[in-house]
Structure formats: structure tokens, C-alpha cells
Design a protein around this motif. Structure first.
Motif, PDB file in Angstrom:
ATOM      1  N   MET A   1      84.818  -6.507  95.013  1.00  0.00           N
ATOM      2  CA  MET A   1      84.493  -5.145  95.384  1.00  0.00           C
ATOM      3  C   MET A   1      85.024  -4.196  94.311  1.00  0.00           C
ATOM      4  SD  MET A   1      85.996  -2.252  96.715  1.00  0.00           S
ATOM      5  CE  MET A   1      87.509  -2.893  97.388  1.00  0.00           C
ATOM      6  N   PRO A   2      84.178  -3.399  93.773  1.00  0.00           N
ATOM      7  CA  PRO A   2      84.577  -2.584  92.636  1.00  0.00           C
ATOM      8  C   PRO A   2      85.261  -1.295  93.048  1.00  0.00           C
ATOM      9  CG  PRO A   2      82.246  -2.303  93.055  1.00  0.00           C
ATOM     10  CD  PRO A   2      82.757  -3.241  94.082  1.00  0.00           C
ATOM     11  N   ALA A   3      86.393  -1.377  93.727  1.00  0.00           N
ATOM     12  CA  ALA A   3      87.088  -0.163  94.117  1.00  0.00           C
ATOM     13  C   ALA A   3      87.438   0.633  92.876  1.00  0.00           C
ATOM     14  CB  ALA A   3      88.346  -0.516  94.893  1.00  0.00           C
ATOM     15  N   GLY A   4      87.249   1.914  92.932  1.00  0.00           N
ATOM     16  CA  GLY A   4      87.613   2.768  91.818  1.00  0.00           C
ATOM     17  C   GLY A   4      86.443   3.113  90.939  1.00  0.00           C
ATOM     18  N   SER A   5      85.396   2.264  90.880  1.00  0.00           N
ATOM     19  CA  SER A   5      84.232   2.602  90.074  1.00  0.00           C
ATOM     20  C   SER A   5      83.260   3.363  90.945  1.00  0.00           C
ATOM     21  CB  SER A   5      83.569   1.331  89.541  1.00  0.00           C
ATOM     22  OG  SER A   5      83.100   0.549  90.607  1.00  0.00           O
ATOM     23  N   LEU A  16      82.148   7.528  99.657  1.00  0.00           N
ATOM     24  CA  LEU A  16      83.267   6.609  99.834  1.00  0.00           C
ATOM     25  C   LEU A  16      83.137   5.973 101.211  1.00  0.00           C
ATOM     26  CD1 LEU A  16      86.166   8.842  98.463  1.00  0.00           C
ATOM     27  CD2 LEU A  16      85.047   6.926  97.300  1.00  0.00           C
ATOM     28  N   VAL A  17      83.687   4.794 101.341  1.00  0.00           N
ATOM     29  CA  VAL A  17      83.662   4.079 102.611  1.00  0.00           C
ATOM     30  C   VAL A  17      85.068   4.099 103.196  1.00  0.00           C
ATOM     31  CG1 VAL A  17      83.350   1.807 103.678  1.00  0.00           C
ATOM     32  CG2 VAL A  17      81.709   2.628 101.963  1.00  0.00           C
ATOM     33  N   VAL A  18      85.174   4.521 104.446  1.00  0.00           N
ATOM     34  CA  VAL A  18      86.467   4.531 105.132  1.00  0.00           C
ATOM     35  C   VAL A  18      86.789   3.143 105.672  1.00  0.00           C
ATOM     36  CG1 VAL A  18      87.687   5.419 107.169  1.00  0.00           C
ATOM     37  CG2 VAL A  18      86.350   6.965 105.728  1.00  0.00           C
ATOM     38  N   ASP A  19      85.768   2.466 106.209  1.00  0.00           N
ATOM     39  CA  ASP A  19      86.024   1.170 106.837  1.00  0.00           C
ATOM     40  C   ASP A  19      84.703   0.433 107.010  1.00  0.00           C
ATOM     41  OD1 ASP A  19      87.459  -0.877 108.022  1.00  0.00           O
ATOM     42  OD2 ASP A  19      87.556   0.064 109.993  1.00  0.00           O
ATOM     43  N   ILE A  20      84.793  -0.871 107.053  1.00  0.00           N
ATOM     44  CA  ILE A  20      83.656  -1.714 107.433  1.00  0.00           C
ATOM     45  C   ILE A  20      84.133  -2.558 108.608  1.00  0.00           C
ATOM     46  CG2 ILE A  20      82.035  -3.510 106.725  1.00  0.00           C
ATOM     47  CD1 ILE A  20      82.575  -2.616 103.809  1.00  0.00           C
ATOM     48  N   LYS A  21      83.552  -2.302 109.759  1.00  0.00           N
ATOM     49  CA  LYS A  21      83.959  -3.040 110.968  1.00  0.00           C
ATOM     50  C   LYS A  21      82.976  -4.185 111.177  1.00  0.00           C
ATOM     51  CE  LYS A  21      83.473  -1.111 115.114  1.00  0.00           C
ATOM     52  NZ  LYS A  21      83.664  -0.237 116.266  1.00  0.00           N
ATOM     53  N   ARG A  22      83.455  -5.397 110.979  1.00  0.00           N
ATOM     54  CA  ARG A  22      82.579  -6.567 111.141  1.00  0.00           C
ATOM     55  C   ARG A  22      82.667  -7.101 112.567  1.00  0.00           C
ATOM     56  NH1 ARG A  22      84.089 -10.455 106.195  1.00  0.00           N
ATOM     57  NH2 ARG A  22      82.317 -11.657 106.951  1.00  0.00           N
ATOM     58  N   HIS A  23      81.631  -7.795 112.976  1.00  0.00           N
ATOM     59  CA  HIS A  23      81.575  -8.465 114.279  1.00  0.00           C
ATOM     60  C   HIS A  23      81.711  -7.474 115.430  1.00  0.00           C
ATOM     61  CE1 HIS A  23      83.432 -11.878 111.690  1.00  0.00           C
ATOM     62  NE2 HIS A  23      82.136 -11.768 111.486  1.00  0.00           N
ATOM     63  N   SER A  24      81.189  -6.291 115.255  1.00  0.00           N
ATOM     64  CA  SER A  24      81.246  -5.293 116.321  1.00  0.00           C
ATOM     65  C   SER A  24      80.191  -5.599 117.375  1.00  0.00           C
ATOM     66  CB  SER A  24      80.991  -3.899 115.737  1.00  0.00           C
ATOM     67  OG  SER A  24      80.840  -2.960 116.785  1.00  0.00           O
ATOM     68  N   LEU A  25      80.565  -5.398 118.628  1.00  0.00           N
ATOM     69  CA  LEU A  25      79.605  -5.540 119.726  1.00  0.00           C
ATOM     70  C   LEU A  25      79.206  -4.167 120.258  1.00  0.00           C
ATOM     71  CD1 LEU A  25      81.208  -8.590 121.570  1.00  0.00           C
ATOM     72  CD2 LEU A  25      79.187  -8.572 120.102  1.00  0.00           C
ATOM     73  N   GLU A  26      79.576  -3.137 119.531  1.00  0.00           N
ATOM     74  CA  GLU A  26      79.196  -1.775 119.897  1.00  0.00           C
ATOM     75  C   GLU A  26      78.278  -1.248 118.793  1.00  0.00           C
ATOM     76  OE1 GLU A  26      83.036  -0.054 119.954  1.00  0.00           O
ATOM     77  OE2 GLU A  26      83.610  -1.008 121.838  1.00  0.00           O
ATOM     78  N   ASP A  27      77.933  -0.005 118.883  1.00  0.00           N
ATOM     79  CA  ASP A  27      77.189   0.654 117.799  1.00  0.00           C
ATOM     80  C   ASP A  27      75.830   0.018 117.551  1.00  0.00           C
ATOM     81  OD1 ASP A  27      79.441   2.502 116.867  1.00  0.00           O
ATOM     82  OD2 ASP A  27      80.366   0.526 116.709  1.00  0.00           O
ATOM     83  N   GLY A  28      75.171  -0.424 118.631  1.00  0.00           N
ATOM     84  CA  GLY A  28      73.837  -0.994 118.493  1.00  0.00           C
ATOM     85  C   GLY A  28      73.771  -2.380 119.103  1.00  0.00           C
ATOM     86  N   PRO A  29      72.570  -2.974 119.110  1.00  0.00           N
ATOM     87  CA  PRO A  29      72.408  -4.281 119.768  1.00  0.00           C
ATOM     88  C   PRO A  29      73.025  -5.426 118.966  1.00  0.00           C
ATOM     89  CG  PRO A  29      70.351  -3.585 118.722  1.00  0.00           C
ATOM     90  CD  PRO A  29      71.302  -2.429 118.594  1.00  0.00           C
ATOM     91  N   GLY A  30      73.433  -6.478 119.678  1.00  0.00           N
ATOM     92  CA  GLY A  30      73.898  -7.705 119.043  1.00  0.00           C
ATOM     93  C   GLY A  30      75.210  -7.545 118.294  1.00  0.00           C
ATOM     94  N   ILE A  31      75.471  -8.518 117.435  1.00  0.00           N
ATOM     95  CA  ILE A  31      76.677  -8.485 116.596  1.00  0.00           C
ATOM     96  C   ILE A  31      76.357  -7.685 115.341  1.00  0.00           C
ATOM     97  CG2 ILE A  31      78.295  -9.881 115.255  1.00  0.00           C
ATOM     98  CD1 ILE A  31      77.791 -12.160 117.236  1.00  0.00           C
ATOM     99  N   VAL A 114      87.086   4.123  99.863  1.00  0.00           N
ATOM    100  CA  VAL A 114      86.870   3.106  98.834  1.00  0.00           C
ATOM    101  C   VAL A 114      85.434   3.226  98.335  1.00  0.00           C
ATOM    102  CG1 VAL A 114      86.787   0.620  98.383  1.00  0.00           C
ATOM    103  CG2 VAL A 114      88.557   1.558  99.878  1.00  0.00           C
ATOM    104  N   SER A 115      85.273   3.090  97.035  1.00  0.00           N
ATOM    105  CA  SER A 115      83.946   3.193  96.438  1.00  0.00           C
ATOM    106  C   SER A 115      83.305   1.815  96.316  1.00  0.00           C
ATOM    107  CB  SER A 115      84.069   3.829  95.053  1.00  0.00           C
ATOM    108  OG  SER A 115      82.805   3.921  94.451  1.00  0.00           O
ATOM    109  N   TYR A 116      82.061   1.726  96.717  1.00  0.00           N
ATOM    110  CA  TYR A 116      81.264   0.513  96.548  1.00  0.00           C
ATOM    111  C   TYR A 116      79.960   0.901  95.863  1.00  0.00           C
ATOM    112  CZ  TYR A 116      83.909  -1.936 100.263  1.00  0.00           C
ATOM    113  OH  TYR A 116      84.875  -2.523 101.036  1.00  0.00           O
ATOM    114  N   THR A 117      79.501   0.084  94.962  1.00  0.00           N
ATOM    115  CA  THR A 117      78.114   0.249  94.544  1.00  0.00           C
ATOM    116  C   THR A 117      77.234  -0.182  95.721  1.00  0.00           C
ATOM    117  OG1 THR A 117      77.929  -2.007  93.723  1.00  0.00           O
ATOM    118  CG2 THR A 117      78.687  -0.320  92.146  1.00  0.00           C
ATOM    119  N   PRO A 118      75.989   0.285  95.777  1.00  0.00           N
ATOM    120  CA  PRO A 118      75.109  -0.194  96.848  1.00  0.00           C
ATOM    121  C   PRO A 118      74.982  -1.711  96.839  1.00  0.00           C
ATOM    122  CG  PRO A 118      74.121   1.688  95.733  1.00  0.00           C
ATOM    123  CD  PRO A 118      75.336   1.315  94.937  1.00  0.00           C
TER     124      PRO A 118
END
Ligand code: SF4
Ligand code: SF4
Length: 324
Positions: A1-5, A16-31, A114-118
Motif C-alpha cells: 500500500m503506497p501510503a504517503g504517495s 484519503l482513507v480513514v479506514d477499510i472495514k472488512r467482513h462487515s455485515l452492515e452497510d449493504g447486503p451480504g459480506i 492514508v493515501s491509496y492509488t485507485p
């Protein structure tokens, strides 16, 4: 992950991205994997995630985790750390360089954003594509306000959609350029969840810093889009959004737009504590959760008003927050 670029997209500021929540069962259908972008045009006093409001990196301080080791004091190039201060960091001096966070051994000081390229973000999100496929899930763009970054989202979503992933968007609906959103982002979106707070424009401005006129115009346009599913969410904040008058006004708006799925979201006072950790003044929002009785009463009031507002042959889906 290219943090800083910084992942710049033309003239558009890179998110910038504050967080990536994986395996969520909220915020829409399914995982789902949920991406919380940093930056929002609104300043809701009851914001649950105030660290997503400003588009720039910030230092968050968890004072009760401090080991008093002094490493941050020695590292700060601006002399902005003082362990005798209630919030440790002198925000007037701090330029958010995050050197202190890098040396802190106990994550008392953390850099938010945190910065991510697409391409890098797509790679992270697609790691869970098999979970999405087997559960009917996908990814959810949240924030903050993801629509502030249409060029970035277009690049990200082109990659994600090439893998057949379901995409949901959580938005506050406050974006000026609907045409750009429609042309560059919406083609990749399957589900839009628009957050509605207050029906009255003046009250909306008082509580969020902006009138709701742009939001309501975008809501109506979104609701007319032929392909995308549009749902709404309403945060339940005692004495602010969860009032009979406001519910009635919001239901009129939803009814007029033809939106029939509404989620009532319990208020979470974590935002009040996070505001303190960011060195901000205490927001004018409740400092505690609704009691179960208050929540049930609010949901019941909403359901009752909704049932009366909509013809019997076109009654809405039952609000998901309702507890009969
Ligand atoms: S972010 Fe940089 S300037 Fe601010 S307190 Fe930490 S080291 Fe000092
Ligand atoms: S480096 Fe972290 S743990 Fe050590 S004094 Fe500073 S804030 Fe506290």
C-alpha cells in the motif's frame, strides 16, 4: 500500500482513507468491505465519525493510552507535544506531520488518513471477492462524503466492476455537480443509501452547517434514475432528528421521491469522544446512547407517521431499525 504517495486524479484533490472495514455485515447486503473516505461538506454536530470530516490528515490522541515515555516530545520538530497538556498536542503549533505518531509505541498518537492509488485500493478490496460472491455482498463507499472524488471513484470502480463486484454508496447527498456524479460514478453503483437528517432547511443549516436544498434536489434526481436502487437512512438523535415534526417532514420528502426503504440508525455518541481526541470543541450532541425505550418509541413514531403518509396499496418497507 503506497501510503504517503498522494493519488492525485487530474485537478481533483486525492482522497484519503480513514479506514477499510472488512467482513462487515452492515452497510449493504451480504459480506462487505467498507471504505471510509476522509472529507465531507457537512459538519453535523452529531457526526459519529468526525475524523472523516476534514479532507487532510489529522492526529488523534488517546490520552489514556499514554505511557509517559517522552519519545513524542523528543521527536516533534515544532515543540508541539507537551505531556502536561490535557490533550498532549498543541494544535495551534502542530502541522500534522505525524512524526510523533511514528515514534509512539502505544498508538496513543495516530495519524488519520492514508493515501491509496485507485489501483492499490482496488487490490485491497478485491482480496475478499470470494466472500462477496458467496454472500451476495460487495463493497460500500462511505465516509465522509465519497462523491467529493468522482474522478478517483471512476478509476477505482472501473477496476472493481470488472470483477463483477456489487457496489453500494453511502452519501449525505451534498454534492454540487450532479452531472459529473451521474456520468462518472453512478454507472458503477448498484445501491445508493442517502442519509437524510432534517427536513427544514434552516434547521438543517443550524445542525449541519449547510441547507438541505442541494441534498433534496440530488435525492429527487437519484430517485428518478432508472437502474440504481435508492434507499434512505435517518440517524436517530434525540431532540434533533428524532422528533415528530422532523419525521413528518422527512416522510413527505421520501414519499414524494418514491423512496420506500428507510433505515433508522441508532445514534452513537462515539463522535463526541472522537472530537475531543482530535482536539476539537465538544459538539452540541447527546453524550449517550438512546435508551432501548427511547429507540423503540422513536421507531414506533416513525412507522406510525409513515403508514399514515403513504396510501395503503403502496406502504413502505418496515423501517429496519424498528423493534416492535
Ligand atoms: S504531528 Fe508533527 S508537529 Fe504535530 S505534534 Fe506530532 S510531530 Fe509535532
Ligand atoms: S510517545 Fe506515545 S506513549 Fe510515549 S509519551 Fe508520547 S504519546 Fe505517550
Amino acid at each position: 500500500m503506497p501510503a504517503g504517495s498522494r493519488a492525485s486524479t487530474g485537478h481533483e484533490p486525492a482522497p484519503l482513507v480513514v479506514d477499510i472495514k472488512r467482513h462487515s455485515l452492515e452497510d449493504g447486503p451480504g459480506i462487505r468491505s467498507v471504505v471510509f473516505f476522509k472529507g465531507c461538506s457537512l459538519r453535523c454536530c452529531f457526526c459519529q465519525n468526525p475524523e472523516t470530516q476534514a479532507p487532510y490528515p489529522e492526529i488523534v490522541v488517546a490520552v489514556d493510552r499514554c505511557l509517559r515515555c517522552g519519545l513524542c516530545v523528543a521527536a516533534c520538530p515544532l515543540g508541539a507535544v507537551d505531556l502536561q497538556r490535557p490533550g498532549i498536542v498543541d494544535r495551534a503549533r502542530c502541522d500534522r506531520c505525524a512524526v510523533c505518531a511514528e515514534v509512539c509505541p502505544n498508538r496513543t498518537l495516530r495519524r488519520i488518513g492514508v493515501s491509496y492509488t485507485p489501483e492499490a485500493l482496488a487490490e485491497v478490496l478485491l482480496r475478499d471477492r470470494h466472500f462477496y460472491a458467496h454472500s451476495g455482498g460487495g463493497i460500500t463507499l462511505s465516509g465522509g462524503e465519497p462523491t467529493l472524488f468522482p474522478g478517483y471513484l471512476e478509476r477505482l470502480l472501473r477496476l472493481v466492476k470488472a470483477e463483477g463486484v456489487h457496489v453500494a454508496l453511502e452519501t449525505g447527498g451534498y454534492f454540487d455537480d450532479y452531472e459529473t456524479f451521474r456520468d462518472r460514478v453512478l454507472p458503477y453503483i448498484d445501491l445508493v443509501d442517502i442519509s437524510l437528517k432534517l427536513a427544514d432547511p434552516a434547521a438543517h443549516r443550524a445542525v449541519t452547517g449547510k441547507s438541505n436544498q442541494i441534498i433534496l434536489a440530488n435525492l429527487r434526481r437519484l430517485a428518478r434514475e432508472p437502474r440504481v436502487r435508492v434507499e434512505a437512512s435517518i440517524p436517530l438523535v434525540a431532540g434533533i432528528t428524532a422528533t415528530r415534526d422532523n419525521f413528518a417532514g422527512l416522510i413527505d420528502i421520501l414519499h414524494e421521491a418514491g423512496i420506500r426503504t428507510v433505515r433508522l440508525l441508532p445514534y452513537n455518541p462515539l463522535g463526541v469522544h472522537m472530537a475531543a481526541s482530535l482536539g476539537r470543541p465538544t459538539p452540541a450532541a447527546p453524550g449517550s446512547f438512546m435508551t432501548p425505550a427511547e429507540h423503540t418509541a422513536a421507531c414506533g413514531m416513525f412507522a406510525e407517521l409513515m403508514a399514515h403518509a403513504v396510501p395503503r396499496d403502496a406502504q413502505p418497507d418496515r423501517p429496519k431499525g424498528d423493534r416492535p
